[in-house]
Design a protein around this motif. Sequence first.
Motif, PDB file in Angstrom:
ATOM      1  N   SER A  34       0.856  -1.193   0.000  1.00 18.54           N
ATOM      2  CA  SER A  34       0.000   0.000   0.000  1.00 18.54           C
ATOM      3  C   SER A  34       0.885   1.233   0.000  1.00 18.54           C
ATOM      4  CB  SER A  34      -0.905   0.018   1.233  1.00 18.54           C
ATOM      5  OG  SER A  34      -1.841  -1.037   1.201  1.00 18.54           O
ATOM      6  N   VAL A  35       0.723   2.077  -1.013  1.00 18.46           N
ATOM      7  CA  VAL A  35       1.512   3.300  -1.142  1.00 18.46           C
ATOM      8  C   VAL A  35       0.636   4.474  -0.718  1.00 18.46           C
ATOM      9  CG1 VAL A  35       2.867   4.750  -2.678  1.00 18.46           C
ATOM     10  CG2 VAL A  35       2.784   2.264  -3.054  1.00 18.46           C
ATOM     11  N   ILE A  36       1.111   5.225   0.262  1.00 15.70           N
ATOM     12  CA  ILE A  36       0.305   6.286   0.876  1.00 15.70           C
ATOM     13  C   ILE A  36       0.876   7.646   0.496  1.00 15.70           C
ATOM     14  CG2 ILE A  36      -0.425   7.292   3.072  1.00 15.70           C
ATOM     15  CD1 ILE A  36      -0.163   4.344   4.199  1.00 15.70           C
ATOM     16  N   THR A  37       0.021   8.493  -0.086  1.00 13.88           N
ATOM     17  CA  THR A  37       0.420   9.837  -0.512  1.00 13.88           C
ATOM     18  C   THR A  37      -0.463  10.864   0.179  1.00 13.88           C
ATOM     19  OG1 THR A  37       1.226   9.104  -2.673  1.00 13.88           O
ATOM     20  CG2 THR A  37       0.606  11.419  -2.476  1.00 13.88           C
ATOM     21  N   GLU A  91      -6.495   2.918   6.289  1.00 17.94           N
ATOM     22  CA  GLU A  91      -7.244   2.463   5.117  1.00 17.94           C
ATOM     23  C   GLU A  91      -6.488   1.423   4.303  1.00 17.94           C
ATOM     24  OE1 GLU A  91     -10.259   3.287   4.626  1.00 17.94           O
ATOM     25  OE2 GLU A  91     -10.531   5.090   5.856  1.00 17.94           O
ATOM     26  N   ALA A  92      -5.199   1.264   4.555  1.00 19.50           N
ATOM     27  CA  ALA A  92      -4.351   0.404   3.722  1.00 19.50           C
ATOM     28  C   ALA A  92      -4.694  -1.060   3.886  1.00 19.50           C
ATOM     29  CB  ALA A  92      -2.883   0.642   4.062  1.00 19.50           C
ATOM     30  N   VAL A  97       4.717   6.206  -9.117  1.00 20.47           N
ATOM     31  CA  VAL A  97       4.341   4.969  -8.400  1.00 20.47           C
ATOM     32  C   VAL A  97       3.692   3.979  -9.367  1.00 20.47           C
ATOM     33  CG1 VAL A  97       2.927   3.993  -6.559  1.00 20.47           C
ATOM     34  CG2 VAL A  97       4.086   6.202  -6.216  1.00 20.47           C
ATOM     35  N   GLU A  98       2.822   4.486 -10.227  1.00 24.11           N
ATOM     36  CA  GLU A  98       2.146   3.611 -11.184  1.00 24.11           C
ATOM     37  C   GLU A  98       3.123   2.939 -12.136  1.00 24.11           C
ATOM     38  OE1 GLU A  98      -2.289   5.528 -11.683  1.00 24.11           O
ATOM     39  OE2 GLU A  98      -0.644   6.444 -12.808  1.00 24.11           O
ATOM     40  N   ARG A  99       4.266   3.559 -12.376  1.00 26.51           N
ATOM     41  CA  ARG A  99       5.245   2.986 -13.306  1.00 26.51           C
ATOM     42  C   ARG A  99       6.035   1.828 -12.703  1.00 26.51           C
ATOM     43  NH1 ARG A  99       6.664   8.340 -14.721  1.00 26.51           N
ATOM     44  NH2 ARG A  99       8.445   8.153 -13.333  1.00 26.51           N
ATOM     45  N   GLN A 100       5.890   1.572 -11.436  1.00 25.35           N
ATOM     46  CA  GLN A 100       6.660   0.499 -10.827  1.00 25.35           C
ATOM     47  C   GLN A 100       6.341  -0.844 -11.488  1.00 25.35           C
ATOM     48  OE1 GLN A 100       9.069   1.039  -8.268  1.00 25.35           O
ATOM     49  NE2 GLN A 100       8.605   3.107  -9.023  1.00 25.35           N
ATOM     50  N   ASP A 101       7.386  -1.579 -11.818  1.00 23.78           N
ATOM     51  CA  ASP A 101       7.214  -2.898 -12.435  1.00 23.78           C
ATOM     52  C   ASP A 101       6.973  -3.912 -11.325  1.00 23.78           C
ATOM     53  OD1 ASP A 101       7.120  -4.958 -14.218  1.00 23.78           O
ATOM     54  OD2 ASP A 101       9.281  -5.053 -14.560  1.00 23.78           O
ATOM     55  N   TYR A 102       5.831  -3.763 -10.635  1.00 22.68           N
ATOM     56  CA  TYR A 102       5.546  -4.571  -9.451  1.00 22.68           C
ATOM     57  C   TYR A 102       4.039  -4.734  -9.314  1.00 22.68           C
ATOM     58  CZ  TYR A 102       5.601  -6.217  -4.629  1.00 22.68           C
ATOM     59  OH  TYR A 102       5.438  -6.979  -3.494  1.00 22.68           O
ATOM     60  N   GLU A 103       3.649  -5.898  -8.905  1.00 23.98           N
ATOM     61  CA  GLU A 103       2.264  -6.190  -8.520  1.00 23.98           C
ATOM     62  C   GLU A 103       2.306  -7.190  -7.366  1.00 23.98           C
ATOM     63  OE1 GLU A 103      -0.484  -4.925  -9.446  1.00 23.98           O
ATOM     64  OE2 GLU A 103      -0.010  -3.879 -11.315  1.00 23.98           O
ATOM     65  N   LEU A 154       3.991  -1.266   3.592  1.00 24.84           N
ATOM     66  CA  LEU A 154       3.578   0.119   3.420  1.00 24.84           C
ATOM     67  C   LEU A 154       4.738   0.928   2.858  1.00 24.84           C
ATOM     68  CD1 LEU A 154       1.862   0.666   6.906  1.00 24.84           C
ATOM     69  CD2 LEU A 154       0.761  -0.026   4.772  1.00 24.84           C
ATOM     70  N   ALA A 155       4.407   1.928   2.044  1.00 24.52           N
ATOM     71  CA  ALA A 155       5.403   2.850   1.513  1.00 24.52           C
ATOM     72  C   ALA A 155       4.752   4.216   1.389  1.00 24.52           C
ATOM     73  CB  ALA A 155       5.927   2.369   0.158  1.00 24.52           C
ATOM     74  N   PHE A 156       5.586   5.256   1.367  1.00 21.64           N
ATOM     75  CA  PHE A 156       5.080   6.622   1.372  1.00 21.64           C
ATOM     76  C   PHE A 156       5.741   7.415   0.247  1.00 21.64           C
ATOM     77  CE2 PHE A 156       4.939   4.870   5.607  1.00 21.64           C
ATOM     78  CZ  PHE A 156       3.663   5.172   6.042  1.00 21.64           C
TER      79      PHE A 156
END
Length: 485
Positions: free
Chosen positions: A9-12, A80-81, A28-34, A86-88
């Motif tokens: 969960s990435v929190i902004t 909410e995550a 963040v959306e460009r991260q090659d990760y799921e 977690l990442a920020f």
Amino acid sequence: MSPQRPFVSVITPVYNGARYLVDAVTSVERQDYEPFEIIVVDDGSTDETPRVIAELGRRVRAFRQGNGGPAAARNRGIAEARGELLAFCDADDAWPDGKLDLQVGRLQQDPELAVVLGRVQYIADGVELPNVPYEDPDAKVLTHVHLGSGVYRRSAFERVGSFDATLRFSEDVDWFYRARELRAKIRILPDVTLYYRVHRSNMTRGKHASDFELTAVLKRSVDRRKAAGREGVSLEGWRDLDDVQPAGPRSALGEPTVSVIIPVFDETRYLAEAIDSALAQTHRPVEIIVVDDGSDEPVRLPDRLLGRVIVVRSAHRGQGAARNLAAARARGELLAFLDADDVWLPDKLEHQVAALGSDDSLDMCFGYVEEFFSPDLEHADTSPARMQVYERRGALPSTFVVRTRAFRRVGKFREDVVFAEFIDWYARATEAGVREVKLDRVVARRRIHDRNAGILRRDLRGNYAQVLKDALDRRRAGGAPTSAG
């Protein structure tokens, strides 16, 4: 999507941050990760932020609350995550590509790790960078215990607690003090994992040191240690620099990852076009490292590339040294080199990765290059008869991909020659038995322009003779035939 990967969960948090919010979320959306989610918490903005949030797309889960400060907004995001990690990413910062792959991989290596941090690179937007003790004063990179540079286990927050919402500043420092007091295991990677944007609207801009509440935060830590009977005990290990490097990361599809290395010195007219050709690859690079080799005017990328490229600045020592600097920090299983005035065809990496993947004994791959006259030349003969398609056997970096392990076995590029360092490396690789494959296809386009180094520095062409003589000397010393045949 790999079923072994933990959900992130990435929190902004954002307060009146409409100007940069799209850039932050896009990085963040460009991260090659799921799998991951993005949670944006609007902390009572009065500018265009609500409208911008509404246009961010379905990937973003958005929440709005009255203005309570960054700590309160982050705490709402944590509540909410749904992720176990977690990442920020603050609304005016950005992430480099590959951040989640790298840091989640490190957490998976060591189940006892609570937090994995990284280096921070400052990005100036219309203001001077702060006068702080950088690790590398030219690159503006530092080891910094910064919230946005990390990835955290949720269990760390369950143990340490949430951010102190009574603090408007230094709430992250307070959290790290509490984590250290509880001996949470933290590691700081050598990689840049956060681009911190410095601009005129930063919360900390124009503030006096006393405004940051650091004295109060430190006093709270001392009081807690006294109450626990640990008076006088220092927080040892605050700078937990990592001495374990993850194995080469894999892409989401399990394919080898590629680090792209672009050296540049002064001639930056075509750099963005070169970077775009790397970003357009059908086999997506895990990172793009641009090394500014001491240009008179430091490299400045357009806003659209911020967060997508790692820029390292060094003193001017030549292309060989610039490539060596990037190769030493590269994370990919493969290294691909691109000159700052050349461009790649979109499927270059795809075909070369496939060629190496077909035979584990192959370590490097070349293709053909097509020359073209730069459109900005005024008096060049650009007729089709002047165009060429030809193979440069081991002599052109932009057509080249090599396994990182093989590159390091052969050794660095020579730094005592301005030209022919690539020819020298290729000769040493051949002597070391590194096996190669050549593709029967064009993979790169070489730009002919008015400032090609080979044209401007004809006086240094003796470097070619020098490296060839050195290769012959090595063969004689080893008892090998001196014929190139």
